[in-house]
Scaffold this active site. Structure first.
Site, PDB file in Angstrom:
ATOM      1  N   TYR A   1      21.318  -9.012 -22.111  1.00  0.00           N
ATOM      2  CA  TYR A   1      20.018  -8.138 -21.476  1.00  0.00           C
ATOM      3  C   TYR A   1      19.725  -7.389 -22.773  1.00  0.00           C
ATOM      4  CZ  TYR A   1      16.987  -4.660 -19.930  1.00  0.00           C
ATOM      5  OH  TYR A   1      15.930  -3.864 -19.775  1.00  0.00           O
TER       6      TYR A   1
ATOM      7  N   GLU B   1      10.993  -6.429 -22.751  1.00  0.00           N
ATOM      8  CA  GLU B   1      12.388  -6.983 -22.266  1.00  0.00           C
ATOM      9  C   GLU B   1      12.799  -8.448 -22.272  1.00  0.00           C
ATOM     10  OE1 GLU B   1      13.972  -5.098 -18.346  1.00  0.00           O
ATOM     11  OE2 GLU B   1      13.256  -7.194 -17.770  1.00  0.00           O
TER      12      GLU B   1
END
Ligand code: GDP
Ligand code: MN
Length: 385
Positions: free
Chosen positions: A101, A189
């Site tokens: 992530y 993101e």
């Protein structure tokens, strides 16, 4: 404003972040053609502006073009969390070794952007954040300095990334910062950023939120807006440059200034009322803007009364009053309205409005109280079905 995955990834790619080859399709037939072009396994990904598409069945790996067409047919007929799927992204499928992530967002408390990274990326990241928050590392960015090499190394080390990936990871992180900064994003993101079996890093998913207040300097991003997710009234409001958010109550509010709008809502609540919307018509709004705002408020059938709260600073209250009156002629509202005017020429403004049979008040306190009373009266006369 939210961007779709395919839009975010196109932007990423312009900043040197590696993404899979692929294109977006609106029909299953198109998806098949793209799969033929790409050759090999492809992944069919629903393009909707919500998270958790994977878990909802909106992402499927197809072994050949025929299967790509079949999955695209299925996915294009789905609704995910209430949103119909209108497009799918057809990407070369990746063979995944690890999912990471990597995101940048605003840390409001620290008043700085913050990098977040985790070795435990993928669809369970929310769960990780809840149960093992220490597995997500955070590092603040000084927006004037940007990201320095030592910081990319700190992040790489912090998620135990094998040394061989530190350099490409650093480039991706710097690219993501540029994406975030140049586009006035509030979120950029990559989840997952994968280490492939081919030992390359690649951004499999992309998500961006853009600050609406900065869109005026990004016309190319404004054009990317997908209004499917927005309430129609909010889309209409945007056309007139009104800041409008629909809420669940039954007293419509029309206010000039965001702070004033918040104060009005608070005082309505204090008297047991419930605002139907947040609406800021801004300074110096003319009759056309006032009329648009009134149409938008009245289009909501749950509205049983309207509270106007206008502060005349540079704007003169008598002008606002004339704006309201000409809007009344056009819109012909059937609900009671209470107007509080204060500031320059307030006296004349109130006079004009009471001649037009509107209730007026000198203080917000009185106006809110009256609005709640007339709302109750009106709601009793016209109970909801
Ligand atoms: P999200 O569920 O909306 O976040 O969609 P993602 O694009 O992140 O995909 C969800 C999950 O699907 C990823 O975490 C991967 O595990 C899997 N996935 C997505 N693309 C591929 C791919 O090309 N190959 C493989 N094997 N899995 C993929
Ligand atoms: Mn994802």
């Amino acid at each position: 404003m939210k961007l779709h995955e395919y839009q975010s990834k196109q932007i990423f790619s312009r900043y040197g972040i590696p993404i899979p080859k692929g294109r977006v399709a609106a029909t299953a037939n198109e998806a098949r053609h793209i799969a033929e072009e790409l050759g090999g396994r492809v992944v069919i990904k629903s393009q909707v502006l919500v998270g958790g598409r994977g878990k909802a069945g909106g992402i499927k790996v197809a072994k050949d073009p025929a299967e790509a067409e079949q999955f695209a047919t299925q996915i294009l007929s789905m609704e995910i969390k209430g949103l119909p799927v209108r497009k799918v992204l057809v990407d070369e499928a990746a063979a995944i070794e690890q999912e990471i992530y990597l995101g940048i967002t605003n840390d409001r408390a620290a008043k700085k952007p913050v990098i977040m990274a985790s070795a435990a990326g993928g669809v369970e990241i929310e769960e990780v954040a809840r149960t093992n928050p220490e597995k997500i590392i955070k590092l603040h960015i000084d927006p004037l300095l940007g990201i320095k090499d030592y910081q990319t190394r700190d992040v790489a080390a912090g998620i135990d990334l094998p040394r061989e990936y530190w350099k490409p990871f650093g480039e991706i992180l710097k690219g993501l910062w540029q994406v975030y900064n140049d586009n006035d994003a509030t979120l950029a993101e990559i989840n997952p950023l994968v280490i492939g079996k081919d030992k390359r890093l690649i951004a499999l998913d992309g998500k961006m939120l853009i600050d609406d207040n900065a869109l005026f300097r990004h016309p190319e991003l404004s054009e990317m807006r997908d209004t499917d997710e927005d309430a129609p009234s909010e889309v209409e409001a945007r056309k007139y440059g009104l800041t409008f958010i629909k809420l669940d109550g039954n007293i419509g509010c029309m206010v000039n200034g965001a702070g004033l709008a918040m104060a009005s809502m608070d005082i309505l609540k204090f008297f047991g009322g419930d605002p139907a919307n947040f609406l800021d018509i801004g300074g110096g709004a003319g009759a056309d803007k006032v009329a648009a705002a009134m149409r938008i408020i009245l289009a909501d059938p749950s509205v049983k009364a309207i509270l106007f709260n206008i502060f005349g600073g540079i704007t003169r209250c008598d002008e606002v009053a004339r704006g309201i009156i000409s809007a009344l002629a056009e819109v012909k509202p059937q609900v009671p309205m209470v107007v509080r005017l204060v500031g320059t020429n307030a006296e004349q403004g109130r006079q004009l409005l009471s001649n037009a049979n509107m209730l007026t008040a000198e203080t917000l306190f009185n106006a809110a109280q009256q609005a709640v009373e007339v709302m109750k009266g009106n709601a009793n006369e016209h109970p909801r079905q």
